[in-house]
Design a protein around this motif. Structure first.
Motif, PDB file in Angstrom:
ATOM      1  N   PRO A  31       0.815  -1.223   0.000  1.00  0.00           N
ATOM      2  CA  PRO A  31       0.000   0.000   0.000  1.00  0.00           C
ATOM      3  C   PRO A  31       0.850   1.275   0.000  1.00  0.00           C
ATOM      4  N   ALA A  32       1.921   1.292   0.802  1.00  0.00           N
ATOM      5  CA  ALA A  32       2.788   2.473   0.840  1.00  0.00           C
ATOM      6  C   ALA A  32       3.487   2.665  -0.493  1.00  0.00           C
ATOM      7  N   LEU A  33       4.022   1.591  -1.056  1.00  0.00           N
ATOM      8  CA  LEU A  33       4.703   1.696  -2.350  1.00  0.00           C
ATOM      9  C   LEU A  33       3.758   2.198  -3.427  1.00  0.00           C
ATOM     10  N   ALA A  34       2.518   1.734  -3.431  1.00  0.00           N
ATOM     11  CA  ALA A  34       1.535   2.194  -4.419  1.00  0.00           C
ATOM     12  C   ALA A  34       1.211   3.671  -4.216  1.00  0.00           C
ATOM     13  N   THR A  35       1.094   4.096  -2.962  1.00  0.00           N
ATOM     14  CA  THR A  35       0.815   5.506  -2.675  1.00  0.00           C
ATOM     15  C   THR A  35       1.952   6.387  -3.161  1.00  0.00           C
ATOM     16  N   TYR A  36       3.184   6.006  -2.851  1.00  0.00           N
ATOM     17  CA  TYR A  36       4.331   6.811  -3.260  1.00  0.00           C
ATOM     18  C   TYR A  36       4.470   6.843  -4.782  1.00  0.00           C
ATOM     19  N   ALA A  37       4.213   5.729  -5.448  1.00  0.00           N
ATOM     20  CA  ALA A  37       4.271   5.699  -6.914  1.00  0.00           C
ATOM     21  C   ALA A  37       3.191   6.591  -7.513  1.00  0.00           C
ATOM     22  N   ALA A  38       1.987   6.558  -6.948  1.00  0.00           N
ATOM     23  CA  ALA A  38       0.890   7.391  -7.450  1.00  0.00           C
ATOM     24  C   ALA A  38       1.200   8.874  -7.293  1.00  0.00           C
ATOM     25  N   ALA A  39       2.017   9.203  -6.284  1.00  0.00           N
ATOM     26  CA  ALA A  39       2.391  10.602  -6.044  1.00  0.00           C
ATOM     27  C   ALA A  39       3.656  10.988  -6.808  1.00  0.00           C
ATOM     28  N   GLY A  40       4.145  10.105  -7.672  1.00  0.00           N
ATOM     29  CA  GLY A  40       5.285  10.438  -8.515  1.00  0.00           C
ATOM     30  C   GLY A  40       6.624   9.923  -8.032  1.00  0.00           C
ATOM     31  N   GLY A  41       6.652   9.234  -6.898  1.00  0.00           N
ATOM     32  CA  GLY A  41       7.907   8.684  -6.400  1.00  0.00           C
ATOM     33  C   GLY A  41       8.282   7.441  -7.197  1.00  0.00           C
ATOM     34  N   ARG A  42       9.585   7.230  -7.367  1.00  0.00           N
ATOM     35  CA  ARG A  42      10.039   6.027  -8.066  1.00  0.00           C
ATOM     36  C   ARG A  42      11.190   5.416  -7.295  1.00  0.00           C
ATOM     37  N   THR A  43      11.213   4.105  -7.301  1.00  0.00           N
ATOM     38  CA  THR A  43      12.264   3.371  -6.609  1.00  0.00           C
ATOM     39  C   THR A  43      13.475   3.287  -7.518  1.00  0.00           C
ATOM     40  N   GLU A  44      14.622   3.609  -6.976  1.00  0.00           N
ATOM     41  CA  GLU A  44      15.861   3.574  -7.749  1.00  0.00           C
ATOM     42  C   GLU A  44      16.761   2.488  -7.202  1.00  0.00           C
ATOM     43  N   GLY A  45      17.197   1.618  -8.061  1.00  0.00           N
ATOM     44  CA  GLY A  45      18.166   0.594  -7.680  1.00  0.00           C
ATOM     45  C   GLY A  45      17.565  -0.521  -6.856  1.00  0.00           C
ATOM     46  N   PRO A  46      18.415  -1.441  -6.423  1.00  0.00           N
ATOM     47  CA  PRO A  46      17.946  -2.583  -5.630  1.00  0.00           C
ATOM     48  C   PRO A  46      17.564  -2.131  -4.221  1.00  0.00           C
ATOM     49  N   PRO A  47      16.811  -2.972  -3.501  1.00  0.00           N
ATOM     50  CA  PRO A  47      16.482  -2.627  -2.110  1.00  0.00           C
ATOM     51  C   PRO A  47      17.768  -2.400  -1.310  1.00  0.00           C
ATOM     52  N   CYS A  48      17.681  -1.539  -0.343  1.00  0.00           N
ATOM     53  CA  CYS A  48      18.851  -1.267   0.489  1.00  0.00           C
ATOM     54  C   CYS A  48      18.612  -1.774   1.902  1.00  0.00           C
ATOM     55  N   GLU A  49      19.664  -1.969   2.606  1.00  0.00           N
ATOM     56  CA  GLU A  49      19.592  -2.348   4.014  1.00  0.00           C
ATOM     57  C   GLU A  49      19.548  -1.071   4.850  1.00  0.00           C
ATOM     58  N   VAL A  50      18.892  -1.129   5.992  1.00  0.00           N
ATOM     59  CA  VAL A  50      18.797   0.023   6.888  1.00  0.00           C
ATOM     60  C   VAL A  50      19.357  -0.377   8.248  1.00  0.00           C
ATOM     61  N   PRO A  51      20.645  -0.134   8.484  1.00  0.00           N
ATOM     62  CA  PRO A  51      21.207  -0.422   9.809  1.00  0.00           C
ATOM     63  C   PRO A  51      20.565   0.493  10.860  1.00  0.00           C
ATOM     64  N   LEU A  52      20.296  -0.040  12.019  1.00  0.00           N
ATOM     65  CA  LEU A  52      19.665   0.720  13.100  1.00  0.00           C
ATOM     66  C   LEU A  52      20.545   0.695  14.334  1.00  0.00           C
ATOM     67  N   TRP A  53      20.531   1.769  15.086  1.00  0.00           N
ATOM     68  CA  TRP A  53      21.175   1.839  16.382  1.00  0.00           C
ATOM     69  C   TRP A  53      20.068   2.120  17.389  1.00  0.00           C
ATOM     70  N   HIS A  54      19.972   1.344  18.427  1.00  0.00           N
ATOM     71  CA  HIS A  54      18.974   1.565  19.474  1.00  0.00           C
ATOM     72  C   HIS A  54      19.696   2.009  20.733  1.00  0.00           C
ATOM     73  N   PHE A  55      19.298   3.153  21.243  1.00  0.00           N
ATOM     74  CA  PHE A  55      19.879   3.691  22.463  1.00  0.00           C
ATOM     75  C   PHE A  55      18.864   3.560  23.586  1.00  0.00           C
ATOM     76  N   ASP A  56      19.329   3.583  24.812  1.00  0.00           N
ATOM     77  CA  ASP A  56      18.477   3.343  25.977  1.00  0.00           C
ATOM     78  C   ASP A  56      17.640   4.527  26.402  1.00  0.00           C
ATOM     79  N   ARG A  57      17.595   5.585  25.633  1.00  0.00           N
ATOM     80  CA  ARG A  57      16.876   6.788  26.050  1.00  0.00           C
ATOM     81  C   ARG A  57      15.392   6.751  25.721  1.00  0.00           C
ATOM     82  N   ARG A  58      14.976   5.882  24.855  1.00  0.00           N
ATOM     83  CA  ARG A  58      13.566   5.842  24.433  1.00  0.00           C
ATOM     84  C   ARG A  58      12.805   4.813  25.254  1.00  0.00           C
ATOM     85  N   PRO A  59      11.605   5.177  25.728  1.00  0.00           N
ATOM     86  CA  PRO A  59      10.820   4.232  26.541  1.00  0.00           C
ATOM     87  C   PRO A  59      10.314   3.057  25.717  1.00  0.00           C
TER      88      PRO A  59
END
Length: 147
Positions: free
Chosen positions: A119-147
């Motif tokens: 659904p999100a990909l379809a919404t972004y495409a309908a609004a003119g967004g286009r995916t470029e290149g292969p999927p990417c990885e999203v490294p995350l850092w979690h810190f202890d400050r968030r509940p």
């Protein structure tokens, strides 16, 4: 074609930011809402509808500036109430954020989205967004400050 029964406004008060918490992943905190509003380049657009008391959609965007690229808009989060989906609200919010980005001198806009979130990909495409290149990885850092 029928007339739209919804419209978009930019949140400008803590009450508006907190009042949209049903559209967020979790509860809003007043102190975070205050910080969000006080931070230059932070935007929260709300969709309102004639048949609902509170907001029925939201998109947040953050302007990011890099010394060798200039300023771009990061579409941080998009949400539409289940009761108001399939009315064009998501696309309208994305379009409105893109328009705001252009007005503020951004050279582009981007969003990270799960590859299986059709659904999100379809919404972004309908609004003119286009995916470029292969999927990417999203490294995350979690810190202890968030509940």
């Amino acid at each position: 074609m029928t007339e739209r029964d919804w419209w978009i406004v930019e949140a400008g008060t803590v009450g508006e930011v907190v009042g949209a918490e049903a559209l967020y992943d979790g509860p809003a905190r007043r102190e975070w809402a205050e910080r969000f509003l006080a931070s230059p380049g932070h935007h929260l657009l709300l969709a309102r509808a004639g048949d609902a008391e509170g907001p029925v959609g939201m998109v947040t965007g953050v302007e990011l500036t890099h010394p060798d690229k200039g300023t771009e808009m990061f579409l941080y989060e998009l949400g539409v109430a289940a009761s108001h989906r399939r009315r064009g609200i998501g696309r309208g919010l994305v379009d409105a954020l893109a328009e705001l980005a252009r007005a503020n001198g951004c050279y582009g806009m981007w969003v990270a989205v799960d590859a299986d979130n059709e659904p999100a990909l379809a919404t972004y495409a309908a609004a003119g967004g286009r995916t470029e290149g292969p999927p990417c990885e999203v490294p995350l850092w979690h810190f202890d400050r968030r509940p």
